[in-house]
Write an enzyme that holds these catalytic residues in place. Sequence first.
Site, PDB file in Angstrom:
ATOM      1  N   THR A   1       0.860  -1.173   0.000  1.00  8.70           N
ATOM      2  CA  THR A   1       0.000   0.000   0.000  1.00  8.70           C
ATOM      3  C   THR A   1       0.900   1.227   0.000  1.00  8.70           C
ATOM      4  O   THR A   1       1.979   1.195   0.588  1.00  8.70           O
ATOM      5  CB  THR A   1      -0.918   0.040   1.241  1.00  8.70           C
ATOM      6  OG1 THR A   1      -1.430   1.355   1.418  1.00  8.70           O
ATOM      7  CG2 THR A   1      -0.188  -0.346   2.502  1.00  8.70           C
TER       8      THR A   1
ATOM      9  N   CYS B   1      -1.908   5.036  -5.355  1.00  4.63           N
ATOM     10  CA  CYS B   1      -2.691   4.203  -4.443  1.00  4.63           C
ATOM     11  C   CYS B   1      -2.821   2.861  -5.133  1.00  4.63           C
ATOM     12  O   CYS B   1      -3.128   2.805  -6.334  1.00  4.63           O
ATOM     13  CB  CYS B   1      -4.062   4.812  -4.178  1.00  4.63           C
ATOM     14  SG  CYS B   1      -5.169   3.708  -3.267  1.00  4.63           S
TER      15      CYS B   1
END
Length: 232
Positions: free
Chosen positions: A83, A197
């Site tokens: 992430t 992202c």
Amino acid sequence: MKTIGLIGGMSWESSLLYYQIINQRVKERLGGHHSAKSLMFSVDFQEIKTLQDQGKWDEATKIMIESAQKLESGGADLIVICTNTMHKMAKEVEESISMPLLHIADATANEIVKDGNKKVALLGTAFTMEQDFYKGRLIEKFGLDVIVPNEAERMIIHDIIYQELCLGIINEKSRQSYIKIINRLSQQGAEAIILGCTEITLLISPDDCHIPVYDTTRLHAESAVDYALSEG
């Protein structure tokens, strides 16, 4: 082949992509029936999201450190945080273990620099777009000129990530909203777009954009394989 340790579950939708890309890359590199040696510790994303929303980053950092240490104890030779946002505590995680942590911003910036792009637009969660832990690394370590969407657009991008993409919801209207924002950033001089992202790649592909797109999920996962297959 080194064993790749993955801190996943943020969200599991993108962690699934990591596993797929990593094994595809190993097959490309080695052929035959080869697949990656890997371990994944997958957190409960609801717990992480709640801490993010409450600004309890110290508590979130403890979870990330514990996850990394469990992977190290399990035999991992390197760590990948699956992430972008949770690289906010990459330094603390790295200091808690004795093996390398491969930073997602580095994997991305190396490609951008290699391609000769300088001014890039960063899309991601509000945390990633607004705080310095990610932008600052791109600027200070790699000399990139980083721009982000305006406040209203940042909210649109953030909400689509958490309310749709992290839940596996792919909405054509949301894709068009992202493309509109990307086009405006291009008009501001952005030479390339960072999908900062790991879920955005579920919505936006290079075919959606008229300027280069850097998919942090793919670049990070592939860099992990290249490191795992390197000597030394």
